[in-house]
Design a protein around this motif. Structure first.
Motif, PDB file in Angstrom:
ATOM      1  N   UNK B 219       0.832  -1.202   0.000  1.00 40.19           N
ATOM      2  CA  UNK B 219       0.000   0.000   0.000  1.00 40.19           C
ATOM      3  C   UNK B 219       0.869   1.257   0.000  1.00 40.19           C
ATOM      4  N   UNK B 222       3.333   1.459  -2.995  1.00 44.01           N
ATOM      5  CA  UNK B 222       2.874   0.975  -4.287  1.00 44.01           C
ATOM      6  C   UNK B 222       3.460   1.777  -5.443  1.00 44.01           C
ATOM      7  N   UNK B 223       3.663   3.074  -5.228  1.00 41.38           N
ATOM      8  CA  UNK B 223       4.179   3.916  -6.311  1.00 41.38           C
ATOM      9  C   UNK B 223       5.550   3.446  -6.783  1.00 41.38           C
ATOM     10  N   UNK B 226       5.104   1.084  -9.429  1.00 44.46           N
ATOM     11  CA  UNK B 226       4.555   1.741 -10.623  1.00 44.46           C
ATOM     12  C   UNK B 226       5.637   2.460 -11.432  1.00 44.46           C
ATOM     13  N   UNK B 374       7.514   8.394   1.631  1.00 40.96           N
ATOM     14  CA  UNK B 374       6.186   8.059   2.134  1.00 40.96           C
ATOM     15  C   UNK B 374       6.195   7.523   3.563  1.00 40.96           C
ATOM     16  N   UNK B 377       5.063   9.676   6.722  1.00 43.05           N
ATOM     17  CA  UNK B 377       3.649  10.099   6.773  1.00 43.05           C
ATOM     18  C   UNK B 377       2.859   9.319   7.829  1.00 43.05           C
TER      19      UNK B 377
END
Ligand code: FES
Ligand SMILES: [Fe+2]
Lengths: 176, 468
Positions: B219, B222-223, B226, B374, B377
């Motif tokens: 989650x 995930x980027x 990608x 990320x 965060x």
């Protein structure tokens, strides 16, 4: 920036062009138009660096450690960052921070290369995130080189010299 | 006893009971009384990572580091020994070292000029005869850490005279440190000084994440898939092992079942480098585990983490390459952590390979990197929850059940060449339960007493014996 190089003074058309370039860039970045910034203002040959800094004695200079960085980007890696922000999973900037670039003290000089201008500026980056009411502030000196490519100025090199050794923001998912 | 200490004692009891059941009270991520106790009982006692030997290769080289919130000078003296000196002048407690790193023969206090050598001995003071008569300089040196030791080039210190030797403290973890840092006779060096960031999060969020939180990859990160920064598909990457190396210390491997499967070996380190890997310093079993490994992530209790895996900062121009990062989660108050991040590489990498590994690491596992941007965060909001009145009043418990018997597909592994408790598949949170069980024991043990450093039923499988 080599201080022996000829200064481009504020009363010239070239200086006005540089200042306009800086304001345009700040607008694109503040407005989250990162793709447009990358494609219209950044050279394919760009080097974009935020060097690492330590606290050292005056005799040892300003403390920037050779060959170490917080960010060291090429066009390809900048493109990866922009592409990442275009996915729906780039949590660090989604919802995005409110970022504002305050750019001042713009000084420009010619360089040995006829199509390259060296530009120094001061940057204050103001960032708030979610419901934060206390901003995260990053202050820096920017050393840029702008190259004329097909008539327009493009960012060829950027060194962001931060006024911090310990960075007081939770990530650098931002553009300086 | 005040009601404050009662409340932290209650929290610690809840951690011990809960860790077994798979629940942890949210307040441990923000309670200020518990935090003060951590500085005393965890950071004031445990072996804490300070530096890599390659940061101070020459006599007189020093770096300024922290144990808990306190500053220590890590310095190589004239005999080549590493000393860890409390950065506080014996006269009035003034800081004597004001640079993050450097080379020196002495440290001179700026207040009245007392001067110490690199062993911390007082060697000079202005007008000593007039001011102090014949007083001996001995006994007026800088204070030192109680013990200093290094393992695989990693320098640790402890403030506790009663701490067991470093090797014993590392226990089964030493076997796993070997197969990351000891793959050849050259060993590892750091690639420059560390990055430092202050984040509004609790230090334990970093420690538990690096103990093996692989569940978040699909989650939160995930980027990264990608944009093609990491070569192993998500579900394949979840296959591997979670290992409680010994009480407190845990790690996680993403690993091929068979090293001849396609995909990266040796954490993605370059093939030419891998040709130099051998059994000079490690066993054939350790070498084979490293060969099958794609990702290694681990945490030495309390706050020293490391990570090795194949990464690229720009998938369209550069294939992934093995990166190695070391980091500490320096406590900075109950709701703040200072993250120190070093990049490292094998000494016999070519300059080009070092540059590639450095850039790939910087572009992924640093505060500006595709992976790590990320991570902070969620941790910020863990500490927000942890310091909340609601968490206290509602006795808000967090779920740490994954991988308990009957919970999920993870299963204990019996056949395994190394020490520790081993689970197969990384859908598992025993590694975090291990962290918090030891944490609570450490927090509760009286000065001079130490919790067990081996698991009860399989004590023989950890530590010393596996080194034989
Ligand atoms: S405080 Fe250091 S010399 Fe007085
Ligand atoms: Fe992560």
């Amino acid at each position: 920036m080599d201080s022996t190089l000829p200064r481009i003074t504020a009363d010239t058309a070239l200086y006005a062009e540089v200042l306009d370039w800086i304001h345009t860039e700040a607008e694109l970045l503040d407005d989250l138009r990162e793709r447009e910034w990358l494609e219209t203002m950044v050279s394919r040959d760009v080097t974009y660096a935020v060097p690492l800094r330590q606290t050292v004695e005056r005799a040892r200079g300003r403390g920037f450690s050779p060959d170490t960085y917080h960010l060291l980007e090429t066009y390809g890696s900048l493109d990866s960052r922009v592409t990442r922000n275009e996915t729906p999973y780039a949590w660090a900037e989604d919802p995005p921070s409110r970022i504002r670039h305050f750019v001042t003290n713009v000084r420009a000089r010619r360089t040995d290369a006829p199509d390259v201008i060296a530009v120094k500026s001061n940057l204050l980056l103001h960032r708030t995130r979610q419901d934060q009411s206390v901003p995260q502030l990053l202050s820096a000196e920017r050393h840029d080189e702008l190259r004329r490519e097909d008539g327009r100025l493009m960012l060829l090199r950027r060194d962001v010299l931060l006024d911090l050794t310990v960075i007081r923001t939770h990530n650098l998912a931002i553009f300086f | 006893m005040t009601s404050h200490t009662d409340s932290s004692a209650k929290l610690l009891n809840a951690v011990t009971e809960g860790a077994e059941k798979g629940v942890i009270p949210a307040s441990i991520f923000g309670d200020p009384d518990l935090y003060r106790q951590e500085l005393r009982n965890v950071f004031g006692r445990c072996w804490v990572f300070l530096a890599h030997e390659s940061e101070i290769p020459a006599k007189g080289d020093y770096v300024l580091r922290k144990i808990g919130e306190d500053h220590f000078i890590v310095v190589r003296d004239d005999e080549g020994e590493i000393n860890v000196l409390f950065d506080a002048c014996r006269h009035r407690g003034v800081q004597v070292c004001r640079s993050d790193s450097g080379n020196t023969s002495h440290f001179r206090c700026p207040y009245h000029g007392w001067t110490y050598n690199t062993k911390g001995n007082l060697v000079g003071a202005p007008l000593w005869r007039n001011a102090f008569g014949g007083m001996s300089k001995e006994g007026n040196g800088l204070a030192s850490a109680a013990k200093v030791a290094s393992y695989q080039g990693l320098v640790f210190g402890t403030l506790d005279e009663s701490a067991p030797p470093l090797k014993e403290y590392l226990g089964g973890m030493a076997w796993y440190l070997d197969l990351v840092f000891g793959l050849n006779e050259h060993g590892v060096e750091v690639l420059g000084p560390p990055q430092r960031f202050v984040i509004d999060a609790n230090w334990k969020s970093g420690a538990e994440n690096f103990s093996g939180d692989d569940y978040h990859l699909g989650t939160l990160h995930r980027s990264v898939w990608e944009i093609g920064a990491f070569p192993v598909p998500f579900h394949e990457n979840m296959m591997g092992y979670h290992i409680q190396a010994s009480p407190g210390h845990s790690l996680s491997f993403s690993m091929a079942q068979d090293a001849d499967e396609p995909g990266p070996n040796y954490f993605g380190f370059p093939d030419e480098l891998a040709q130099s890997f051998n059994t000079t310093n490690i066993s054939a079993d350790q070498l084979e585990v490293a060969r099958r490994s794609r990702v290694f992530v681990g945490n030495v209790f309390p706050n020293f983490s490391m990570l090795a895996l194949p990464m690229t900062e720009d998938g369209s121009h550069h294939p992934p390459v093995g990166i190695l990062t070391l980091r500490t989660w320096q406590p900075h108050g109950p709701g703040q952590v200072e993250v120190w991040n070093w990049f490292a590489g094998y000494k016999n990498l070519t300059p080009e390979q070092k540059d590639r590994a450095y850039r790939a690491g910087l572009g992924t596992f640093s505060m500006g990197g595709a992976f790590e941007v990320d991570d902070t965060e969620p941790w910020i909001t863990v500490s927000r929850t942890g310091s909340s009145t609601a968490a206290k009043l509602l006795d808000f418990q967090l779920n740490y059940e994954m991988g308990k018997p009957g919970v999920g597909i993870s299963k204990p592994v019996k056949e395994w060449p190394g020490p520790g408790r081993v689970q197969w598949t990384r859908y598992e949170e025993g590694v975090q339960r291990n962290l918090y069980t030891f944490y609570a024991e450490m927090m509760r043990s009286a000065p001079g007493e130490w919790p067990s450093l081996a698991f009860g039923e399989d004590a023989a499988d950890t530590g010393e014996e596996s080194q034989a």
